[in-house]
Design an enzyme around this catalytic site. Sequence first.
Site, PDB file in Angstrom:
ATOM      1  CG  ASP A  66       9.730  -6.397  17.035  1.00  0.00           C
ATOM      2  OD1 ASP A  66      10.849  -6.222  17.542  1.00  0.00           O
ATOM      3  OD2 ASP A  66       8.914  -5.469  16.856  1.00  0.00           O
ATOM      4  CG  HIS A 105       4.006  -3.627  22.967  1.00  0.00           C
ATOM      5  ND1 HIS A 105       3.566  -2.721  23.904  1.00  0.00           N
ATOM      6  CD2 HIS A 105       5.361  -3.601  23.027  1.00  0.00           C
ATOM      7  CE1 HIS A 105       4.608  -2.149  24.496  1.00  0.00           C
ATOM      8  NE2 HIS A 105       5.709  -2.673  23.981  1.00  0.00           N
ATOM      9  CG  ASN A 122       2.603  -3.804  18.623  1.00  0.00           C
ATOM     10  OD1 ASN A 122       1.629  -3.848  19.360  1.00  0.00           O
ATOM     11  ND2 ASN A 122       3.333  -2.690  18.466  1.00  0.00           N
ATOM     12  CD  GLU A 171      11.785  -6.808  21.324  1.00  0.00           C
ATOM     13  OE1 GLU A 171      12.554  -5.840  21.311  1.00  0.00           O
ATOM     14  OE2 GLU A 171      10.678  -6.806  20.738  1.00  0.00           O
TER      15      GLU A 171
END
Length: 676
Positions: free
Chosen positions: A460, A464, A314, A503
């Site tokens: 992670d 996004h 991201n 996540e």
Amino acid sequence: MKLAACFLTLLPGFAVAASWTSPGFPAFSEQGTGTFVSHAQLPKGTRPLTLNFDQQCWQPADAIKLNQMLSLQPCSNTPPQWRLFRDGEYTLQIDTRSGTPTLMISIQNAAEPVASLVRECPKWDGLPLTVDVSATFPEGAAVRDYYSQQIAIVKNGQIMLQPAATSNGLLLLERAETDTSAPFDWHNATVYFVLTDRFENGDPSNDQSYGRHKDGMAEIGTFHGGDLRGLTNKLDYLQQLGVNALWISAPFEQIHGWVGGGTKGDFPHYAYHGYYTQDWTNLDANMGNEADLRTLVDSAHQRGIRILFDVVMNHTGYATLADMQEYQFGALYLSGDEVKKSLGERWSDWKPAAGQTWHSFNDYINFSDKTGWDKWWGKNWIRTDIGDYDNPGFDDLTMSLAFLPDIKTESTTASGLPVFYKNKMDTHAKAIDGYTPRDYLTHWLSQWVRDYGIDGFRVDTAKHVELPAWQQLKTEASAALREWKKANPDKALDDKPFWMTGEAWGHGVMQSDYYRHGFDAMINFDYQEQAAKAVDCLAQMDTTWQQMAEKLQGFNVLSYLSSHDTRLFREGGDKAAELLLLAPGAVQIFYGDESSRPFGPTGSDPLQGTRSDMNWQDVSGKSAASVAHWQKISQFRARHPAIGAGKQTTLLLKQGYGFVREHGDDKVLVVWAGQQ
């Protein structure tokens, strides 16, 4: 990854005095930090859906669906229409912990889907238990309590056993002829998550790589010395703990310098955690070298332990003085002798003077200089409020999370390599015609799989990045692991495919779109608080476990008690072991859960305390009994895929609480005697 605390003061105050509201619903009540809930009885029909917080209107960014995590965005002119298919009591749950709000809508079912047989917490007098096992083990069978290693013979459908003194009243019952762990199943995985820098220092010579150094204070955000060699040194410990997958913080090269830490800028914050990547083709020198990585992976595989990398697509890391000086990008307000006078010979050695904080280094940087900042990543790679770059958006996919540069993973424009890589002589990145940022990232990350046999990724900030990017990563990494296993048949543990978990803040036990775009499991954010309610009575987990065991027949989640982004779970002492390790689905131990690792110093960023150094002195000292307790339950779990992958049948016992889990030919019976 949680938002960097040094920027939290600049974000909307979702968790402060103002209240969330929505037409037709009473004011929301806060349930745990950053989560808000409201219930209302609504009729069948169609109605607009908007939410308000502190005079700001929000609406779902996508189609409105029940039991799905919906991103919220500022309202447009036309509110979305919510179609209610029946009368009922509806619940709106807002989660703001990731920095951008998400919404979950659910409806109360007419009847509870799973009713617990446990009405009140059972009491135990400490005497041996007589357990009816007739539906689980045949007459005359030898049944072993794995915890105490006692064996009893089934007679008249019953056995009598005394729970071990250190077992918290547990009996972990299996057929006595069970002598080895079962074949590995990701649905029954026990994943151990380490922030490598805080775990074990195996090579002190790399502790101050790139000019990094201690701050001489509480060392809240500095590198502490943990590395890949240290992980290898502790593999026997992890094997004894029953661990079969090791999730390590991203080992890739991070930003070399620091940024101001905490809301007050009261400490320097380095990228010790691995979330501020600068070069995905190199290992960070603080972590070690490629020989160290190969030794770690091969040694772990020899012990039946898979390796997972934490990965970020991201965002990149922040601009630091160290990197600006080394790679010649950005601009300062200083010139000539002012530079050395204010920043020193080596800019990263700067320290705040009286009246300054660790945030004050920003005062020397001219973030508006277009020419200087064009030499950083380049406009084809990132969006940021710096220089002449495209501004970040307001939605999950284009926002600048915690003001980190947002990578244009959605771009279809060939980007070339990051501009500053021209001055980065040690990069292994090679320009590839037509490649976009997404193409480069998935190529670089999958190359680690192809070269070393990495078994999976923990992704992670999954929400996004657009879903097709994750599917591309999974496809390329899967092909890479197949190639590695074919080329290294003597090192391959088995023929299981590449595994990916992610996540997405607020995700619970639900089969969302992530599972249709490459993810094999998602992190279960609900479990921490569910377990907290049962620390004094294990039987109170019954409904949660039944529901999870039923739902997870078709997919998987990764549940945890402690994490670096929430808090350390220390309620109930070593009772946390059974709360986590007996859960359906995959589970994640956060390093030191088993040894009650103490909360560390935080400064003005309370999350930093969750990342304290591993308390090795306690493992063989005051926490030895706790570690032994975790070992026994985790080893039992590793022997039986039924625990994580099986269906649950709750038993109605004369004494205590018990359940059977069954998966294929594997069957176990767990009994908790009750409160003493």
